[in-house]
Design an enzyme around this catalytic site. Structure first.
Site, PDB file in Angstrom:
ATOM      1  N   LYS A 162       0.855  -1.188   0.000  1.00 18.99           N
ATOM      2  CA  LYS A 162       0.000   0.000   0.000  1.00 18.99           C
ATOM      3  C   LYS A 162       0.884   1.229   0.000  1.00 18.99           C
ATOM      4  O   LYS A 162       2.007   1.202   0.505  1.00 18.99           O
ATOM      5  CB  LYS A 162      -0.868   0.024   1.264  1.00 18.99           C
ATOM      6  CG  LYS A 162      -2.140   0.822   1.111  1.00 18.99           C
ATOM      7  CD  LYS A 162      -3.171   0.017   0.346  1.00 18.99           C
ATOM      8  CE  LYS A 162      -4.524   0.634   0.340  1.00 18.99           C
ATOM      9  NZ  LYS A 162      -5.525  -0.321  -0.176  1.00 18.99           N
TER      10      LYS A 162
HETATM   11  N1  GLU Z   1      -7.089  -0.119  -3.630  1.00 14.00           N
HETATM   12  C1  GLU Z   1      -7.844  -1.295  -3.975  1.00 14.00           C
HETATM   13  C2  GLU Z   1      -7.949  -2.234  -2.789  1.00 14.00           C
HETATM   14  O1  GLU Z   1      -7.817  -1.833  -1.659  1.00 14.00           O
HETATM   15  C3  GLU Z   1      -7.312  -1.961  -5.224  1.00 14.00           C
HETATM   16  C4  GLU Z   1      -5.909  -2.440  -5.154  1.00 14.00           C
HETATM   17  C5  GLU Z   1      -5.360  -2.929  -6.496  1.00 14.00           C
HETATM   18  O2  GLU Z   1      -6.118  -3.019  -7.438  1.00 14.00           O
HETATM   19  O3  GLU Z   1      -4.166  -3.203  -6.543  1.00 14.00           O
HETATM   20  O4  GLU Z   1      -8.246  -3.381  -2.941  1.00 14.00           O
END
Ligand code: GLU
Length: 442
Positions: A132
């Site tokens: 993240k």
């Molecule tokens: N931000 C989204 C999540 O929390 C998508 C993450 C992604 O597609 O890599 O799942």
């Protein structure tokens, strides 16, 4: 007004003894998001009788990078921003996870969300680890030019970590397809060639996938349909409330509406609307696009976002921000089914209250995984420079989501645990197995 799904005392057949809840006396409010994530991992580890050495590995993020970087503001001043990229685990593949621009994006939050991504990818069985990123800022206070310069400089700062086979960002709170296009362009400029697979959730014109924009919402509707089926209900019989009308909540409400469910309440940061006969979601989306809020629409009774959570509906989807269902309001939740669209919308204390009240909860790591599943498809398409039609994307995502839902449900039944613990049992055990089989280097 009464719920058309059996009330609490009839729901015990799909409640469970074991759960990821903290012991009764745990002072949960005092915990930060990372401590909560560690507690959930500890409970799953205990249930799995996980090797203590493996548990120790999984407690920690493998890599954390903090960056402090300057951005030229429109008024000629310079401002320094702080950002992070955290890679929790790469045992199952390159790390994958969103990038958020938010004042809440502290290192504790980003660390917790990176861990959540590891479990999420493992639960839907796609070949990624979890990561993240975050920049501490309020994107609503920044001009488009400032946002572009901030995104480009942050991308350049974390350039030592990201890459198509190392760590692949995607949109999250406060970021969107345009942000991802800037990330892709900045990274590509540093390489001297176009590298679309470095990031997902891009516009289709620069290597994005058909269906990615709606993917999280569509996945939420698929798992809701599966949950309703257990009550002998169809989407067409369901009254739904959706908290949040952004990337995730807006698409969720629209797809529920398209698939025949009655969306009776929605809300955004300004407030919500309630109409027991069902809201005109396309008109509300148009209104939100035009006015920046849905609250100027007159098609329902104005309610607050907090009131929406307590409506007498069949399905409640908190799809806005974290910590919305808490120890204070959990006992007033009337929906028999809660499907977590946001990451972490339910506090651990609220989780325990909902479970005791027989509420069937589909946890975030399963419910909102449709986004990262289609991110996986986007990455595959980018690596092959071969693109799929939207129907193909949606059908492949549906198959993965339904399979994952059934896996988790089966585990919940077999282990007599709730859906969150069942999902963690699957996610943690898959990552632990990969770490064990790979062995420890050197
Ligand atoms: N931000 C989204 C999540 O929390 C998508 C993450 C992604 O597609 O890599 O799942």
């Amino acid at each position: 007004m009464s719920a058309t799904i059996p009330a609490a005392n009839h729901r015990t057949s799909i409640s469970a003894k074991g759960s990821l809840m903290l012991p009764e006396d745990t002072p949960v409010q005092a915990q930060n998001p990372h401590e909560n994530a560690l507690e959930l991992l500890a409970i799953a580890a205990r249930h799995l009788q996980l090797d203590p050495g493996i548990h120790e590995i999984l407690k920690h993020a493998e890599r954390e990078l903090t960056v402090n970087f300057p951005v030229k503001m429109d008024n000629g001043t310079m401002k320094t921003f702080t950002g992070y990229r955290v890679q929790h685990n790469i045992a199952r593949g390159p790390s994958k996870g969103g990038l958020r621009f938010s004042l809440g994006a502290t290192i504790e939050e980003v660390r917790a969300l990176a861990m959540l991504m590891t479990w999420k990818c493992a639960i839907v069985n796609i070949p990624f680890g979890g990561s993240k990123g975050g920049v501490l800022c309020d994107p609503k206070q920044l001009s488009v030019g400032e946002l572009e310069r901030l995104t480009r400089r942050y991308t350049s700062e974390i350039g030592i970590l990201i890459g198509p086979d190392t760590d692949i960002p995607a949109p999250d709170m406060g970021t969107n397809a345009q942000t991802m296009a800037w990330v892709m362009d900045t990274y590509s400029m540093s390489k001297g060639r176009t590298v679309p697979a470095v990031v997902t959730g891009k516009p289709v014109s620069v290597g994005g996938s058909e269906g990615r924009n709606d993917a999280t919402g569509r996945g939420i509707v698929f798992v809701t349909r599966e949950a309703l089926r257990e009550y002998g209900k169809r989407l067409a019989d369901a009254r739904v409330a959706v908290q949040g009308f952004g990337n995730v909540g807006g698409a969720t409400a629209r797809i529920f509406h398209e698939m025949g469910a009655r969306v009776v309440a929605v809300s955004d940061a300004g407030g919500g609307l309630y109409n027991p006969n069902g809201l005109d979601i396309p008109a509300l989306l148009e209104c939100a696009n035009r006015d920046g809020t849905l609250t100027t629409h007159t098609g329902g009774k104005p309610i607050s976002s907090a009131e929406l959570l307590e409506l007498d509906v069949d399905v409640l989807v908190p799809a806005a921000i974290e910590n919305q269902i808490t120890g204070d309001n959990a006992h007033r939740i009337k929906a028999p089914i809660v499907v977590e669209g946001a990451n972490g919308p339910t506090t651990p204390e609220a989780d325990r209250i909902l479970r005791d009240n027989g509420v069937f909860l589909v946890p975030d790591v399963l419910a909102n995984a449709g986004g990262v599943v289609v991110s996986y498809f986007e990455w595959v398409q980018d690596l092959q420079f071969f693109f799929w039609q939207e129907e193909e994307v949606n059908a492949k995502m549906e198959a993965i989501m339904v399979h994952a839902y059934r896996d988790v449900r089966q585990t919940a039944r077999r282990e007599d645990v709730d859906m969150r613990l069942a999902a963690y049992i699957i996610g943690v055990s898959r990552v632990a197995e990969a770490a064990t089989i790979r062995g420890i280097y050197p």
